[in-house]
Design an enzyme around this catalytic site. Structure first.
Site, mmCIF file in Angstrom:
data_model
loop_
_atom_site.group_PDB
_atom_site.id
_atom_site.type_symbol
_atom_site.label_atom_id
_atom_site.label_comp_id
_atom_site.label_asym_id
_atom_site.label_seq_id
_atom_site.Cartn_x
_atom_site.Cartn_y
_atom_site.Cartn_z
ATOM 1 N N SER B 155 20.196 -1.279 25.203
ATOM 2 C CA SER B 155 19.834 0.141 25.236
ATOM 3 C C SER B 155 19.561 0.646 23.812
ATOM 4 C CB SER B 155 20.958 0.914 25.931
ATOM 5 O OG SER B 155 20.580 2.231 26.215
ATOM 6 N N ASP B 320 16.486 -0.942 36.558
ATOM 7 C CA ASP B 320 16.704 -0.014 35.441
ATOM 8 C C ASP B 320 15.516 0.944 35.362
ATOM 9 O OD1 ASP B 320 17.115 1.281 33.035
ATOM 10 O OD2 ASP B 320 17.388 -0.535 31.856
ATOM 11 N N HIS B 353 20.368 0.693 34.767
ATOM 12 C CA HIS B 353 20.513 0.499 33.326
ATOM 13 C C HIS B 353 21.872 -0.122 32.983
ATOM 14 C CE1 HIS B 353 19.472 1.151 29.177
ATOM 15 N NE2 HIS B 353 20.533 1.896 28.961
#
Lengths: 376, 376
Positions: B155, B320, B353
């Site tokens: 991320s 995601d 995610h």
């Protein structure tokens, strides 16, 4: 008055008062209530050409036309409804109504409770789609309409259309369910609850009785609307319209607006917070969460839709991720399981959920063609 | 201590102090700062087996192991890092560091400003990914590490890895960019801004100087976290885990928890609001917004990544929607345009995610195999 061309023109709202106590789905009873509504076109002699428009989260009864000669902003679905438009007011008598619990003239949390002389506030009951349909049915009685040619709605409005078809199958010949879903997903509910928590925890909310304090929970309502807006637009259209465009030439390295998208969202939030009642917003999101026609039918939509006899037009939009096309296909499948007449259109559109309000020619042509096939 | 099996065991954090004034990307200067870090494994004689872990929005330096014998909750990536794990601490010397601006021991808005004797609060500068990489490079100098065997992050952590590869190409041999994106979309920025506005408009925020008022903007931070959580999970996994399951047997028709998903989100929001600093949250979201390696390269990622010489492993997760696989493929394409060695894996995963933190066997096997190919 060139902006009013092809419009129903200047329209006036009317109030219908109902004073028979109404038992709501929650068990609460409302002693009396008003519904504000507008009509466009003329009811024919047999009363067979009436159409009901059901509104969504932030909609109201002002569906088409203008409120004065100087009014520049028409009703929220003016591109769809009017003389020669897809829902043609030269053929149909169209009714827009502000749902019970609203903040545009129908009795809602900000209205004066005749029992106390003060705004209802937190004492206003939580409502459901079922309650709205029942109160809309009373308005139809009041207007002398036994059967609608069609009931039409998008999003939360589409849920009302579905419930109309189940609860009062003989009172509508056609059902137009647009950009809707048979019930919310966990993600849908989650977004609603974040919006609600923003309002409920705003110190100016005062447990729902903010009217008495001379304040409104502006901050919370603003956050709720900003969040809502993200879910109404597609990722793609946000990218096309705003991308990473900066408000200024360079980064400011602070918490003021850096990107155009921030400016847009904050503006939308501010505008809404200045004009909409927070208690109504809460109540509308709860009605969305609660709606589930399958609840008493072992989660089977086919079973739930069995009573429906109307013909259906179901429409979805490819980029709508709030109520994706797959949700509309669930409705279509359940109707086909019941051997109902159903037309389905999946419109290629970039605007996300908001596409149902846009004048997309292909979308409008499909509604127009469908409506032309309805005998008034 | 059976829970600590296959773990690095009990670990202690250390503080590195830097007192050379640091000019930040914003132009602001920080006179001195601390970075808190942990290390696992042993640095080899040539210093060639070091690995840096870059954390995401709410992460910190406590990546693996436990802080005491009684500690039941390990570091945030303990499933990935440890003896015999995909990032094997028997071969590698792994460093976790809390980013500058954090709230877990590195200097941040809640730290005491030596110039005033009070918390920095609103005077703490806005930071960027570039600033983090520069301060991480100083920590590497401090620890005597000239070149990392790998820099790894998911991320926002993956953005730091990308910047490492561009800004200090000779200081890393491998770059692992997981569940990341080359820059945020308008929708990503929009979600961040709603979260920020919830915090900034909380009356307890006091312009960022809430420390002096003995309060924290708990309401805003809670809303921000609830919203964040929705974007970390896929619609599907939310549906699988929570669906429309009710907390009670029947609807309550009020604003308390009705659905399990509401209970879960509110709990997550409460927990976070009690433990994380709001100013740090603001600052982390801004770093996300600002990150754009293409900004000075005519929006061309290939051009931006030209200086990179590391070998890359890029990993994305099918469900995601915050940083979709398409965003990772942009990175892969840009690396291939530059004829870099790049491996890419798109993991079929339901967790959205958050999948990058989950012990998915296929995902872990891929990281393990890649790491086994790295000479320590």
């Amino acid at each position: 008055m060139h902006t009013h061309t092809h419009s129903v023109g200047v329209v006036a709202s009317r109030i219908a008062h109902f004073d028979k106590p109404t038992k709501l789905k929650s068990g609460a009873v409302l002693e009396s209530y008003d519904l504000v509504y507008e009509t466009y076109g003329t009811l024919n002699a047999t009363g067979s050409n009436a159409i009901l428009i059901c509104h969504a989260l932030s909609g109201n009864h002002h569906v088409a036309g203008y409120h004065s000669e100087k009014d520049r902003k028409p009703g929220w679905w003016d591109n769809m409804i009017g003389p020669g438009k897809p829902v043609d007011t030269e053929r149909f008598f169209v009714i827009g109504v502000n749902n019970l619990g609203g903040c545009h003239g129908s009795t809602g949390p900000s209205s004066i409770d005749p029992l106390t002389g003060r705004p209802y506030g937190k004492s206003f009951p939580v409502l459901t789609v079922d309650d709205w349909v029942e109160t809309q049915a009373r308005l139809a009685d009041y207007l002398g309409i036994l059967q609608f040619a069609a009931v039409i709605g998008g999003s939360l409005g589409g849920m009302q259309v579905m419930h109309w078809s189940i609860a009062h199958p003989r009172r509508l010949r056609h059902a137009l369910v647009i950009a809707s879903a048979p019930k919310l997903t966990a993600q849908n509910i989650a977004f609603n609850d974040v919006a609600r928590q923003a309002i409920l925890t705003d110190p100016d909310f005062h447990g729902g009785d903010y009217y008495a304090h001379g304040v409104v929970p502006r901050r919370g309502l603003r956050i709720a609307r900003m969040l809502g807006h993200i879910t109404y637009l597609s990722d793609d259209v946000m990218g096309e319209k705003f991308g990473r465009i900066l408000k200024n030439d360079t980064f400011q390295f602070g918490y003021d607006v850096e990107f155009e998208i921030e400016s847009y969202l904050r503006y939308q939030g501010d505008k809404f917070a200045d004009s909409f009642d927070a208690n109504t917003y809460l109540l509308m999101t709860k009605a969305l969460d609660y709606f589930d026609p399958t609840h008493h039918h072992r989660n089977t939509l086919s079973q739930a839709l069995k009573p429906a006899t109307a013909d259906f037009l179901v429409i979805s939009f490819t980029s709508d991720w709030r109520f994706a096309p797959s949700r509309s296909r669930e409705i279509v499948k359940a109707l086909l399981d019941n051997e109902r007449n159903v037309s389905y259109a999946e419109i290629v559109a970039v605007h996300g959920h908001d596409a149902f309000l846009m004048p997309d020619p292909h979308y409008h042509d499909i509604v127009r063609a469908y409506m032309e096939g309805i005998a008034p």
